[in-house]
Every structure is written in C-alpha cells, then in structure tokens.
Design a protein around this motif. Structure first.
Motif, mmCIF file in Angstrom:
data_model
loop_
_atom_site.group_PDB
_atom_site.id
_atom_site.type_symbol
_atom_site.label_atom_id
_atom_site.label_comp_id
_atom_site.label_asym_id
_atom_site.label_seq_id
_atom_site.Cartn_x
_atom_site.Cartn_y
_atom_site.Cartn_z
ATOM 1 N N LYS A 385 0.817 -1.211 0.000
ATOM 2 C CA LYS A 385 0.000 0.000 0.000
ATOM 3 C C LYS A 385 0.856 1.269 0.000
ATOM 4 O O LYS A 385 0.639 2.158 -0.827
ATOM 5 N N PRO A 386 1.842 1.407 0.905
ATOM 6 C CA PRO A 386 2.694 2.603 0.813
ATOM 7 C C PRO A 386 3.547 2.607 -0.451
ATOM 8 O O PRO A 386 3.940 3.668 -0.946
ATOM 9 N N GLY A 387 3.829 1.419 -0.972
ATOM 10 C CA GLY A 387 4.654 1.335 -2.165
ATOM 11 C C GLY A 387 3.998 1.934 -3.394
ATOM 12 O O GLY A 387 4.684 2.433 -4.295
ATOM 13 N N ARG A 388 2.669 1.924 -3.435
ATOM 14 C CA ARG A 388 1.968 2.448 -4.611
ATOM 15 C C ARG A 388 2.164 3.953 -4.743
ATOM 16 O O ARG A 388 2.435 4.458 -5.831
ATOM 17 N N TRP A 389 2.016 4.700 -3.652
ATOM 18 C CA TRP A 389 2.192 6.152 -3.790
ATOM 19 C C TRP A 389 3.666 6.522 -3.891
ATOM 20 O O TRP A 389 4.021 7.536 -4.503
ATOM 21 N N LEU A 390 4.539 5.684 -3.319
ATOM 22 C CA LEU A 390 5.971 5.928 -3.493
ATOM 23 C C LEU A 390 6.360 5.786 -4.963
ATOM 24 O O LEU A 390 7.124 6.603 -5.503
ATOM 25 N N ARG A 391 5.833 4.772 -5.618
ATOM 26 C CA ARG A 391 6.145 4.548 -7.031
ATOM 27 C C ARG A 391 5.497 5.610 -7.913
ATOM 28 O O ARG A 391 6.094 6.040 -8.900
ATOM 29 N N ARG A 392 4.297 5.993 -7.577
ATOM 30 C CA ARG A 392 3.577 6.950 -8.416
ATOM 31 C C ARG A 392 4.355 8.249 -8.554
ATOM 32 O O ARG A 392 4.406 8.851 -9.627
ATOM 33 N N PHE A 393 4.971 8.695 -7.473
ATOM 34 C CA PHE A 393 5.710 9.948 -7.499
ATOM 35 C C PHE A 393 7.220 9.734 -7.458
ATOM 36 O O PHE A 393 7.970 10.675 -7.172
ATOM 37 N N SER A 394 7.651 8.481 -7.735
ATOM 38 C CA SER A 394 9.080 8.136 -7.825
ATOM 39 C C SER A 394 9.837 8.431 -6.543
ATOM 40 O O SER A 394 11.063 8.611 -6.576
#
Length: 490
Positions: A385-394
């Motif tokens: 779950k935290p990985g998705r927003w981390l990836r979205r904004f690099s």
C-alpha cells in the motif's frame, strides 16, 4: 501504374485525412523575434531602473544604452546574433534543448562582442548597467522561449499548427516512426500516409495508408498535399538514390527529414561536413559520451545530490518510518544493477513490494507472457500500500541520491539496467554503458513505463550520443513535471 495509384489514393483517401498545413507556421519565427525584442526592451528598462531609479522621470540621471538611441541598435544587434546562431530556424523550434542552446550561445557571444565594441569606442556606459542588462536579459529570453514552447505544444496537441507528413520507407520502418510520432503529438507532425516500396498493400500493419511508391516520392507528396517527407529505413536503394529524391523535393518546396535508420549513421553535433574533391566527407569528433564522464558533470552530480539529501532528509525519515510500520520488513531494497562500463553496483531504493517479491517473480513472468527486456506490470500484486504512492511519485528512488554521491550513478543518464537485461544487449544497446546510469533520463520524461523496451533503448542511445550539460538541465526540469503528475509510473 505508380501514377494511377498515387493519383487515385491522393485524390480520395489522403485528401480526406489531411488539411493544408497551417499558414501560421511561417509566422512562428517572426512571433519569436517580436517576443525576444519585448524581453530585451524589458531587460534594458529593468537594468536602467535598478541602476538609476526610474531615469525617465529624473532629468539628472546618467545616460546609458537604454535611455539613448543606441538602445535600439543594441536590441537589434542582439536579435541579429541570435538569428545568425540559428535561434529562429523553424527546424529547432518547439522540441529538444537545441533551441535553448542556440539562444544561450548567441547571447554569450553577443555579450563578448558588445563588451569589445564598448571598450574600443570608449563609450560612456556604466558597467553595472551592462552586467544587469545581460543578467536579466538572458534568463528572460530563455524563460520566454520556454513559455512560447508550452503554448505551441498545447496548440499542437489540440490539432493546431500541424504539418502533414508522409513517411517514406519499408512498412516496418514506417510503423516504427509512426508510433514515435503518435507518442509525441507536441512535435506537430501529423502523419497522413506512407510511401513504401512497390507492392499491393493499401495500408501498413500499423494502419498507415499507403499513398504511393518510393520510386516517385515527389509525385506522392504533391498528390497528398504533404508539406514534409520523413525518410526512414528502406526508402532508398542507395545514397545516390536518396540524394536524387531530396533534390526533387527541394525543387518543389517540400521539407525533408531523414531518420537515422535511412542512413545507418548517427548524425550529431560532433559531425562536420568537409568537401574533399567534390565529395562531402563527414568527420566525427570526440563522442558526446566521453564528455559526460568529465569532472564538470561529476561535480554537478555530487553537489546536487548532496544538497537534495539535506533538503529531503525529513521526507526520507517519514518514508522510512511509514514502510517499517506497514509490515515490519526492511526499509531499503538493494538490488544488483550494472553501471558504467559494465561494473555492477548495489542500487538502493525504498522497498515498495512485499519482502518475498523476488520469489514470486518467476510465476508472474509466466502469467504475464513476459518475453524479455524490462519487466513491468501495471497492477503488480507484490506492491504494498505505501509502495503504490511511493512509485507513483518516484519517491522510492530517493535513496539513489547516495549512489550518485558514491559515484555509482548520475543525476541524469540511462536507466540502470539489471544484469539479465545487459546479457540480452546487442552491440548498439551496450553503448548505454559508456556513461553512468541516472536517476532520471530521457525515457523517464518521455513516458516511463508506458514506453516499449525498444523505444526506451533508443532514447537512452540518443542521450549517450548527444549528451550536453544543457540537455541534463532540461531533463531535470521536465522530470519535475513528470513526477508531480505521476504519468507512466507503476
């Protein structure tokens, strides 16, 4: 036979697909000249204000270039030098860093030239005004070009100011080029058809209508109202054949673009044509990638990465805490990547997947039909779950700033490849390894994960062959917009 095919298709299908090129295109250089004159006038007024405090209302204020008739000559001379440097050529407007580079180089040259003239003539001009004029004028010109480019791109994306284009070449090359142009609508190239070697096909596999034969490109261009012909691979049987086609198109006022695939040679800024006995020979200077390994770029990387590490330290601490609290697993994910000249290194990232992500990789490759190259899934079930927003904004890549400081990576460069990807490289792709891999690069600002493997490799090779410090700054600026929008990231 060729005449009948070209005449029929050009009069029906192609004429319906395309509209005449906008006449406004010819006024683009004139509009930029007017814009630059306004910027220079504003720079002169600003320099005069800061030096004298509104001299137009103070009759006792000292004179300078802005408040005398010489100001007009200075402004026109500045515009003339930019024009001589190619800053208003239609071919460089609206794409790439070359436009900015020409304005920058011309302005620097004019600064030196004007300083020499003022010294020789012993003109009574304040040094403060001279410095302020260019300190304000140069950034102003570059910002004005950036603003004008954004307006131009938005108009082109909406279908305005487009140039009707025919792609000449074999069907495979036509579809390849067409795909690139479709992904970059801001360039303003609207493909209206293809000119291929003689055959019976009415369309390429990619759906581009065939409007003529490469045996008579000029006739196909005239019949379809094309304003530009783009020569790709398979468009000519020999160099002489290509040259004769270019001559025919030049005589008819049709613009020509030659893709690298049509010649097999990478033409860059280091290429210089020198005629020898009537034969134009292309001399290639030092490759651009050798300059990308010099101390100047390295110093920029170390200073830039160090400053960013300090600025982002609160954010780094927050992300680390968020990952740890989510599942108790490790905060960082260190993966073996291949760096400059094939030297492996450990690339650091914030962990965005479940701890056993590597164990699940083989099954996912089988399920997704993976056939080689870079493995990416839009809905990868391993991502937390935290990985998705981390990836979205690099944001997961921020720890790579430490890799930059260590010398494993650069702020800008090709994407750091995996060892199994390098094992699949051909001779051309291995050229990516001539420079340090980067945290961002051309592929990141051109679509990121939305790009095919082949297109990503092509962009990286272009960067290697055409590196410049100005291009690095341009990529960093574009990266900001891509990261904020989160486009192409998954």
């Amino acid at each position: 036979m060729v005449t009948a095919v070209v005449g029929h298709v050009g009069a029906t299908r192609t004429k319906a697909l395309s509209a005449p090129a906008s006449r406004s295109l010819r006024f683009l250089p004139h509009s930029l000249i007017a814009l630059d004159l306004a910027v220079i006038a504003a720079a002169g007024g600003s320099a005069s204000y800061f030096q004298n405090g509104m001299p137009m209302f103070d009759p006792d204020a000292s004179q300078n270039l802005a408040s005398t008739g010489s100001g007009t000559l200075v402004a026109l001379g500045w515009i003339l030098v930019v024009a001589l440097g190619g800053g208003y050529r239609r071919q460089v407007l609206g794409g790439g860093s070359d436009e900015y580079k020409r304005v920058l180089n011309a302005t620097l040259a004019y600064t030196g030239l004007l300083a020499l003239i003022l010294f020789v003539t012993q003109a009574d001009v304040s040094r403060a005004f001279f410095v302020l004029l260019f300190a304000v004028g140069l950034p102003g010109l570059l910002l004005a070009r950036w603003g004008a480019r954004n307006v131009l791109h938005r108009l082109r994306i909406r279908g305005h100011l487009a140039v009707p284009v025919l792609i000449a070449g074999s069907p495979a090359y036509v579809d390849d080029v067409h795909g690139v142009l479709n992904r970059t609508p801001w360039l303003g190239y609207r493909v209206i058809g293809a000119v291929t070697p003689p055959g019976d096909a009415s369309h390429t596999v990619g759906g581009v209508p065939v409007v003529g034969s490469t045996e008579d490109v000029a006739r196909a261009a005239l019949a379809s109202d094309a304003r530009l012909i783009l020569f790709a691979g398979g468009s000519s049987s020999s160099a002489q054949d290509l040259q004769e086609k270019l001559w025919q198109l030049e005589e008819r006022g049709i613009d020509v673009v030659v893709a690298q695939s049509a010649t097999g040679i990478t033409i860059s800024d280091r290429a210089t044509l020198r005629p020898v006995g009537g034969l134009p020979l292309m001399h290639l200077g030092t490759p651009a990638w050798s300059q990308a390994t010099k101390i100047g770029k390295r110093m920029f990387d170390v200073v830039g990465a160090s400053v960013l590490l300090v600025l982002f330290s609160p954010l780094l601490a927050f992300i680390a805490l968020r990952i740890k609290l989510h599942d108790g697993g490790p905060v960082l994910f260190n993966q073996s990547r291949v760096g400059r000249q094939g030297v492996p290194f450990r690339c650091a990232k914030f962990r965005t997947m479940v701890p056993n992500a590597e164990d699940l990789l083989a099954a996912l490759k089988v399920a997704s039909g993976y056939e080689g190259g870079l493995f990416k899934m839009e809905d990868d079930p391993r991502i937390t779950k935290p990985g998705r927003w981390l990836r979205r904004f690099s944001l997961d890549e921020l720890p790579q700033l430490w890799n930059v400081v260590r010398g494993d990576m650069s702020l800008v460069g090709p994407r750091p490849p995996l060892p199994n990807e390098v094992a699949q490289y051909d001779a051309a792709a291995r050229r990516r390894l001539h420079v340090r891999p980067g945290m961002t690069g051309l592929w990141q600002v051109s679509g990121r994960s939305d790009l095919s493997w082949e297109h990503a490799i092509r962009l990286d090779l272009y960067y290697v062959d055409h590196w410049s410090m100005l291009q690095d700054l341009h990529i960093l600026w574009r990266t900001l917009g891509v990261v904020v929008l989160g486009k192409g990231a998954y």
